[in-house]
Design a protein around this motif. Structure first.
Motif, PDB file in Angstrom:
ATOM      1  N   ASP A  83       0.798  -1.127  -0.425  1.00  0.00           N
ATOM      2  CA  ASP A  83      -0.304  -0.090   0.248  1.00  0.00           C
ATOM      3  C   ASP A  83       0.671   1.647  -0.060  1.00  0.00           C
ATOM      4  O   ASP A  83       2.241   1.309   0.201  1.00  0.00           O
ATOM      5  CB  ASP A  83      -0.823  -0.218   1.638  1.00  0.00           C
ATOM      6  CG  ASP A  83      -2.183   1.199   0.970  1.00  0.00           C
ATOM      7  OD1 ASP A  83      -2.423   1.389  -0.127  1.00  0.00           O
ATOM      8  OD2 ASP A  83      -2.038   1.752   2.149  1.00  0.00           O
ATOM      9  N   SER A  84       0.127   2.554  -0.296  1.00  0.00           N
ATOM     10  CA  SER A  84       1.363   3.789  -0.812  1.00  0.00           C
ATOM     11  C   SER A  84       1.056   4.251   1.175  1.00  0.00           C
ATOM     12  O   SER A  84       2.061   5.066   0.894  1.00  0.00           O
ATOM     13  CB  SER A  84       0.451   4.957  -1.074  1.00  0.00           C
ATOM     14  OG  SER A  84      -0.980   5.145  -0.651  1.00  0.00           O
ATOM     15  N   ASP A 100       4.689   1.799   1.392  1.00  0.00           N
ATOM     16  CA  ASP A 100       5.660   3.570   0.547  1.00  0.00           C
ATOM     17  C   ASP A 100       4.935   5.117   1.541  1.00  0.00           C
ATOM     18  O   ASP A 100       4.580   5.609   0.841  1.00  0.00           O
ATOM     19  CB  ASP A 100       5.541   3.724  -0.858  1.00  0.00           C
ATOM     20  CG  ASP A 100       6.474   4.051  -1.330  1.00  0.00           C
ATOM     21  OD1 ASP A 100       7.624   4.068  -0.993  1.00  0.00           O
ATOM     22  OD2 ASP A 100       5.689   4.553  -2.844  1.00  0.00           O
ATOM     23  N   ARG A 128       6.121   8.286  -0.061  1.00  0.00           N
ATOM     24  CA  ARG A 128       6.009   8.411  -1.206  1.00  0.00           C
ATOM     25  C   ARG A 128       4.327   9.313  -1.225  1.00  0.00           C
ATOM     26  O   ARG A 128       4.099   9.266  -2.295  1.00  0.00           O
ATOM     27  CB  ARG A 128       6.769   8.149  -2.027  1.00  0.00           C
ATOM     28  CG  ARG A 128       7.832   8.451  -2.119  1.00  0.00           C
ATOM     29  CD  ARG A 128       9.182   7.597  -3.341  1.00  0.00           C
ATOM     30  NE  ARG A 128       8.111   6.445  -3.489  1.00  0.00           N
ATOM     31  CZ  ARG A 128       8.652   4.842  -4.854  1.00  0.00           C
ATOM     32  NH1 ARG A 128      10.090   6.026  -5.126  1.00  0.00           N
ATOM     33  NH2 ARG A 128       8.452   4.451  -4.959  1.00  0.00           N
ATOM     34  N   ALA A 129       3.732   8.428  -0.143  1.00  0.00           N
ATOM     35  CA  ALA A 129       2.008   9.219   0.549  1.00  0.00           C
ATOM     36  C   ALA A 129       1.790  10.237   0.340  1.00  0.00           C
ATOM     37  O   ALA A 129       2.768  11.403   0.363  1.00  0.00           O
ATOM     38  CB  ALA A 129       1.832   8.301   1.229  1.00  0.00           C
ATOM     39  N   TYR A 175      -1.164   8.978  -2.591  1.00  0.00           N
ATOM     40  CA  TYR A 175      -0.836   8.096  -4.361  1.00  0.00           C
ATOM     41  C   TYR A 175      -1.423   8.962  -5.138  1.00  0.00           C
ATOM     42  O   TYR A 175      -2.263   9.327  -5.918  1.00  0.00           O
ATOM     43  CB  TYR A 175      -0.322   6.685  -4.536  1.00  0.00           C
ATOM     44  CG  TYR A 175       0.644   5.599  -4.276  1.00  0.00           C
ATOM     45  CD1 TYR A 175       1.696   6.374  -3.455  1.00  0.00           C
ATOM     46  CD2 TYR A 175       0.693   4.692  -5.263  1.00  0.00           C
ATOM     47  CE1 TYR A 175       2.809   5.918  -3.087  1.00  0.00           C
ATOM     48  CE2 TYR A 175       2.028   4.800  -5.096  1.00  0.00           C
ATOM     49  CZ  TYR A 175       2.935   5.056  -4.239  1.00  0.00           C
ATOM     50  OH  TYR A 175       4.056   4.152  -4.021  1.00  0.00           O
ATOM     51  N   ILE A 206       2.778   6.966  -9.890  1.00  0.00           N
ATOM     52  CA  ILE A 206       2.051   6.384  -9.522  1.00  0.00           C
ATOM     53  C   ILE A 206       1.627   4.929 -10.126  1.00  0.00           C
ATOM     54  O   ILE A 206       2.868   3.501  -9.344  1.00  0.00           O
ATOM     55  CB  ILE A 206       0.259   5.774  -9.384  1.00  0.00           C
ATOM     56  CG1 ILE A 206      -0.347   6.969  -8.670  1.00  0.00           C
ATOM     57  CG2 ILE A 206      -0.041   4.586  -8.893  1.00  0.00           C
ATOM     58  CD1 ILE A 206      -1.582   7.721  -8.996  1.00  0.00           C
ATOM     59  N   TYR A 211       6.111   4.135  -9.287  1.00  0.00           N
ATOM     60  CA  TYR A 211       6.218   3.485  -7.739  1.00  0.00           C
ATOM     61  C   TYR A 211       5.318   2.379  -6.834  1.00  0.00           C
ATOM     62  O   TYR A 211       6.730   1.815  -6.809  1.00  0.00           O
ATOM     63  CB  TYR A 211       5.434   5.279  -6.866  1.00  0.00           C
ATOM     64  CG  TYR A 211       6.727   6.465  -6.371  1.00  0.00           C
ATOM     65  CD1 TYR A 211       7.195   6.083  -7.162  1.00  0.00           C
ATOM     66  CD2 TYR A 211       5.403   6.870  -5.995  1.00  0.00           C
ATOM     67  CE1 TYR A 211       7.965   7.532  -7.513  1.00  0.00           C
ATOM     68  CE2 TYR A 211       6.076   8.599  -6.203  1.00  0.00           C
ATOM     69  CZ  TYR A 211       7.275   8.994  -6.652  1.00  0.00           C
ATOM     70  OH  TYR A 211       7.731  10.455  -6.850  1.00  0.00           O
ATOM     71  N   THR A 212       4.582   1.769  -7.029  1.00  0.00           N
ATOM     72  CA  THR A 212       4.306   0.983  -7.596  1.00  0.00           C
ATOM     73  C   THR A 212       4.977  -0.315  -8.104  1.00  0.00           C
ATOM     74  O   THR A 212       4.903  -1.469  -7.087  1.00  0.00           O
ATOM     75  CB  THR A 212       2.611   0.791  -7.715  1.00  0.00           C
ATOM     76  OG1 THR A 212       1.553   1.801  -7.793  1.00  0.00           O
ATOM     77  CG2 THR A 212       1.783   0.083  -7.891  1.00  0.00           C
ATOM     78  N   CYS A 270       8.678  -0.846  -5.646  1.00  0.00           N
ATOM     79  CA  CYS A 270       7.854  -2.050  -4.657  1.00  0.00           C
ATOM     80  C   CYS A 270       7.585  -3.091  -4.815  1.00  0.00           C
ATOM     81  O   CYS A 270       7.753  -3.762  -3.753  1.00  0.00           O
ATOM     82  CB  CYS A 270       6.271  -1.150  -3.383  1.00  0.00           C
ATOM     83  SG  CYS A 270       7.079   0.617  -2.832  1.00  0.00           S
ATOM     84  N   CYS A 330      -4.443  -1.562  -2.096  1.00  0.00           N
ATOM     85  CA  CYS A 330      -4.013   0.124  -2.752  1.00  0.00           C
ATOM     86  C   CYS A 330      -5.418   0.514  -3.941  1.00  0.00           C
ATOM     87  O   CYS A 330      -5.532  -0.230  -4.259  1.00  0.00           O
ATOM     88  CB  CYS A 330      -2.918   0.457  -2.751  1.00  0.00           C
ATOM     89  SG  CYS A 330      -2.950   2.928  -2.867  1.00  0.00           S
ATOM     90  N   ALA A 370      -3.065   2.534  -6.863  1.00  0.00           N
ATOM     91  CA  ALA A 370      -2.106   1.699  -7.532  1.00  0.00           C
ATOM     92  C   ALA A 370      -2.983   0.243  -8.012  1.00  0.00           C
ATOM     93  O   ALA A 370      -2.563   0.342  -9.048  1.00  0.00           O
ATOM     94  CB  ALA A 370      -1.727   0.822  -6.456  1.00  0.00           C
TER      95      ALA A 370
END
Length: 280
Positions: free
Chosen positions: A10-11, A36, A39-40, A42, A50, A53-54, A57, A73, A76
């Motif tokens: 999840d963000s 994350d 960086r949240a 998102y 997005i 970043y996703t 991860c 999420c 995402a």
């Protein structure tokens, strides 16, 4: 047996509400949670950011041995999942799988409504993607879906301000806006995994006949079904009952405090730099 956990991403903190339900439905497996937080949120970011970043991860979770990753999420799932499933996995490792939260929810949400009118509350990114409109129409073409972005809810929740008096104003604001779209809405879907934290506030500001549906149990039951249908994946997963938590914020004590509220149990996390994710 080589450790092969289920990855949960999840963000921020919200995915922990889904993680909790998954553990209740599938106890004994090994799990790794990645938030994350650095960086949240998102919700207001672009599709490309997005996805970047996703995917970073997800690759990190793959590197930890996870053959299966759940995007817990909605943002995402709405903006990155399809690209990951259709393109990225083919180049990385086609034997691994990444699942989201939107399709499992859309498959059954129509069963909750009598009026055939549903309200969907989510981040700006989830609402703008139109993912729920398309997915729910596929399964329940006779159901009318109304959407409302709630851009201030995640920051309030992430910063622990959701119990403050000022938060009540913004809870009521977005609920009034969704209900103004149709007085016949009898089901509200919390299409963000953060929102169950304020479910009681949401219910208190809605008519008594309106059902409020969160996703944790829905996604968990869908995962149980997925593993039954895919024994080739189920047999790969290790079962030592280990839960690990990672976050991209260097303030792990703050993460642990807030995460424990979402997870309803003590959490002890490890810091992973977002810069290290970029190298994956």
């Amino acid at each position: 047996m080589q450790r092969q956990p289920i990855g949960i991403f999840d963000s921020g903190f919200g995915g922990l509400t889904v993680f909790k339900s998954i553990i209740e439905q599938l106890p004994g497996y090994d799990y790794i949670y990645m938030g994350d937080n650095a960086r949240a949120p998102y919700g207001n970011r672009s599709f490309s950011t997005i996805h970047q970043y996703t995917w970073e991860c997800v690759q990190w979770l793959f590197d930890q041995g996870c053959p299966l990753v759940i995007l817990a999420c909605n943002t995402a799932s709405a903006k990155a999942l399809r690209t990951i499933q259709q393109h990225d996995l083919k180049n990385a490792d086609p034997s691994k799988r990444v699942l989201g939260v939107i399709r499992p929810t859309a498959e059954i949400i129509g069963q909750y409504t009598q009026s055939k009118q549903i309200g969907v509350l989510g981040t700006k990114g989830t609402v703008q993607s139109g993912s729920y409109l398309l997915e729910i129409e596929n399964f329940f073409p006779d159901v009318k879906v109304y959407q409302q972005a709630c851009p201030l809810w995640v920051p309030l929740i992430e910063n622990g301000e959701y119990n403050q008096p000022g938060a009540d104003f913004f809870v009521k604001l977005y609920l009034d806006q969704i209900m103004a779209q149709s007085a016949q809405i009898d089901t509200i879907l919390l299409a963000c995994t953060h929102y169950p934290i304020i479910k009681q506030k949401i219910e208190a500001n809605l008519p008594a006949n309106v059902k409020v549906v969160s996703q944790g149990d829905i996604v968990a039951k869908s995962l149980v079904d997925y593993l039954h249908r895919h024994p080739e994946m189920e047999t790969r997963l290790s079962r030592n009952g280990h839960n690990e938590f990672y976050t991209t914020t260097d303030d792990t004590a703050d993460f642990d405090h807030h995460a424990s509220l979402f997870f309803s149990a003590p959490v002890k996390s490890t810091f992973v730099s977002a810069n290290d994710l970029v190298k994956c």
